[in-house]
Design an enzyme around this catalytic site. Structure first.
Site, PDB file in Angstrom:
ATOM      1  N   TYR A  64      56.262  69.479  43.617  1.00  0.00           N
ATOM      2  CA  TYR A  64      56.191  69.821  42.189  1.00  0.00           C
ATOM      3  C   TYR A  64      54.753  69.730  41.697  1.00  0.00           C
ATOM      4  CZ  TYR A  64      58.086  70.378  37.466  1.00  0.00           C
ATOM      5  OH  TYR A  64      58.408  70.846  36.221  1.00  0.00           O
TER       6      TYR A  64
ATOM      7  N   TYR B  93      55.742  78.977  35.700  1.00  0.00           N
ATOM      8  CA  TYR B  93      56.340  77.685  35.398  1.00  0.00           C
ATOM      9  C   TYR B  93      57.757  77.891  34.903  1.00  0.00           C
ATOM     10  CZ  TYR B  93      56.949  73.085  33.153  1.00  0.00           C
ATOM     11  OH  TYR B  93      57.401  71.848  32.772  1.00  0.00           O
TER      12      TYR B  93
END
Ligand SMILES: [Zn+2]
Lengths: 389, 138
Positions: free
Chosen positions: A293, A343
């Site tokens: 991440y 994103y």
């Protein structure tokens, strides 16, 4: 750690909308388009979907999406908390349902007008007193209103303690930007990044510069989880779910775990690593590629340590050795990641994990057997290991 | 009364008392009445002994800087940028997140001694800030 869930389920379909800065459509529409794309990818009609899992931050409720795509009767509908920390948590909930027979075909989704609609870090206020709002209120009055400000406090300590430099963060940004050059979906496709550009980019929350930050994106992503058995009969190569866990540790706060003994490590990610390795029967040496991440570059370096790819303080050395590049030890975020592709709160990185196992990434490393995907950093989180069948 | 830009904390049962202490000039630290463990941010139960009984101590205001960040962007109305946000290790042992004032961006250092200054907004809202410890060179 029980191995009950190991190899019971698989990712059979992935679906994405176009990524943009202004979708011009509702988040419900993005969610529906992504769901349909995942169903088409798998070769399964939406009428066979009987479960939906999303993020508490997602504005699209399960039944709104179900009606819109023409899903069947629902046996599972739930949302996972803590922003990007929900990402692989949605997969865990789907796998638990599939492995226990609660549901058969579950869509995990995240759809957001993350640029043109509600943006992250715009502050939280209101008259309602909840424990969550009280938590944020220890920071908001001081002007700590953005994810960058919360993460920078930990990043600065970590970098100071272990001699991590601005160039090291830049190496992460550049490595992922390089991957974006072969991925047409990527926001930064056709826009490579040099170290000079990186260092010249404006300081946002010291030590984090503009290019240490992820994108703000309008888009949707859906992942179809079904049993491993069923997935083998569908049209894509299954990405077998060998391990999937959630993890939150003692003293955990959302983004601001400033009161634990250590400030320069990620205890929840170390816990996720321990659990997911135990569940899968694998270790760091078995992992061939990753989607760690990456809301911020510093998080990638710290996770190399959390997941045991190197020792404490050695993440920077791996980055300097080019470990994250296509021919390195651990090709990472080969789609460009949240930094360079888009994103979608980590959901698009789960899709990339499935592609890596299928062998269809736009930057496909050789010989990928196992891919590690992690959820949000600095929040209650999780980890996922996908395997080739 | 003058308007303030500052986002006010919601005042609930678990935190309102702390801000009342700040309004009276104190940097409070919650303390478990049963086992005397200090805790911050405040919570209604002791995580060590599960007691619901608590009081507080008033911190000396002295501490050292465990970490910091200097915020440049985005710039929200009312705040002065660059804005130095700090994590203070109070000498009582708990940490506190605050703002460093009366200090230039270049002078901030890990481990530097700091002391509390009670800041007051034009509308009378008070919150603890810190400055480099004045006695540090003595
Ligand atoms: Zn106690």
């Amino acid at each position: 750690m029980s191995q009950f869930l190991k190899d019971k389920a698989a990712i059979a379909g992935i679906g994405l909308t176009e990524f943009s800065k202004k979708s011009g459509v509702s988040e419900l529409s993005l969610a529906a388009q992504a769901t349909l794309a995942a169903c088409e990818d798998a070769g399964l009609p939406p009428s066979e979907i009987d479960g939906f899992v999303s993020y508490t931050l997602d504005s699209t409720d399960e039944i709104e999406l179900a009606r819109t795509v023409g899903a069947g009767d629902l046996k599972l509908f739930t949302k996972v908390n803590y922003g990007g920390g929900a990402a692989v948590g949605t997969i865990l909930h789907a796998v638990m349902a599939v492995a226990t027979g609660v549901a058969d075909n579950v869509i995990c989704y995240r759809a957001m007008n993350g640029r043109s609609g509600q943006r992250m870090g715009q502050g939280i206020s209101g008259q309602i007193v909840s424990s969550d709002l009280v938590h944020w209120s220890w920071y908001m009055p001081y002007g700590m209103l953005t994810p960058g400000s919360w993460i920078a406090m930990i990043a600065n300590k970590y970098m100071h303690h272990h001699g991590v430099t601005a160039e090291d963060l830049g190496r992460v940004a550049i490595s992922q930007r390089n991957y974006a050059q072969s991925n047409p979906r990527s926001f930064f496709h056709g826009k490579p990044l040099t170290m000079e550009d990186y260092l010249a980019s404006k300081m946002i929350a010291d030590p984090l510069r503009l290019y240490d930050f992820c994108q703000e994106t309008d888009g949707g992503c859906a992942i179809l989880v079904t049993s491993a058995e069923r997935a083998r009969d569908l049209q894509q190569k299954p990405a077998i779910i060998r391990g999937v866990v959630q993890a939150s540790t003692r003293g955990q706060e959302q983004m601001t775990s400033y009161y634990r003994d250590e400030l320069d490590s990620l205890p929840e990610m170390e816990m996720a690593a321990k659990l997911v390795y135990a569940q899968s029967g694998l270790g760091p040496d078995d992992i061939n590629a990753a989607c760690l991440y990456d809301a911020f570059t510093s998080e990638v370096i710290m996770q190399l340590e959390s997941f045991g790819f190197c020792g404490r303080g050695e993440g920077k050395d791996m980055v300097r050795d080019g470990a994250l590049d296509i021919d390195g030890r651990l090709p990472n975020n080969t789609h460009g990641g949240l930094l360079s592709e888009a994103y979608i709160h980590g959901m698009n990185s789960i899709a990339e994990g499935a592609r890596l196992v299928r062998g269809t990434s736009t930057s496909q490393p050789k010989g990928v057997e196992h891919v590690l995907v992690s959820s949000g950093v600095g929040v209650p989180t999780g980890a996922l290991i996908l395997a080739r069948d | 009364m003058a308007q303030s830009f500052r986002m006010k904390p919601p005042m609930g049962e678990d935190n309102g008392w702390w801000w009342q202490q700040a309004a009276e000039g104190n940097l409070a630290i919650q303390r478990c009445k049963a086992c005397s463990t200090l805790r911050h941010p405040p919570r209604p139960m002791c995580g060590d002994c599960q007691s619901l009984e608590w009081d507080h101590v008033v911190a000396s205001g002295r501490g050292t800087l465990d970490s910091f960040t200097v915020l440049h962007h985005p710039q929200f109305p009312g705040f002065d940028y660059p804005l130095i946000i700090i994590l203070v290790k109070l000498e009582e042992g708990t940490r506190f997140t605050s703002q460093l004032i009366n200090c230039s961006e270049d002078a901030v250092e890990f481990g530097m001694p700091v002391e509390m200054v009670m800041h007051e907004d034009p509308d009378g809202f008070r919150l603890p800030m810190f400055q480099p410890a004045q006695g540090a060179h003595a």
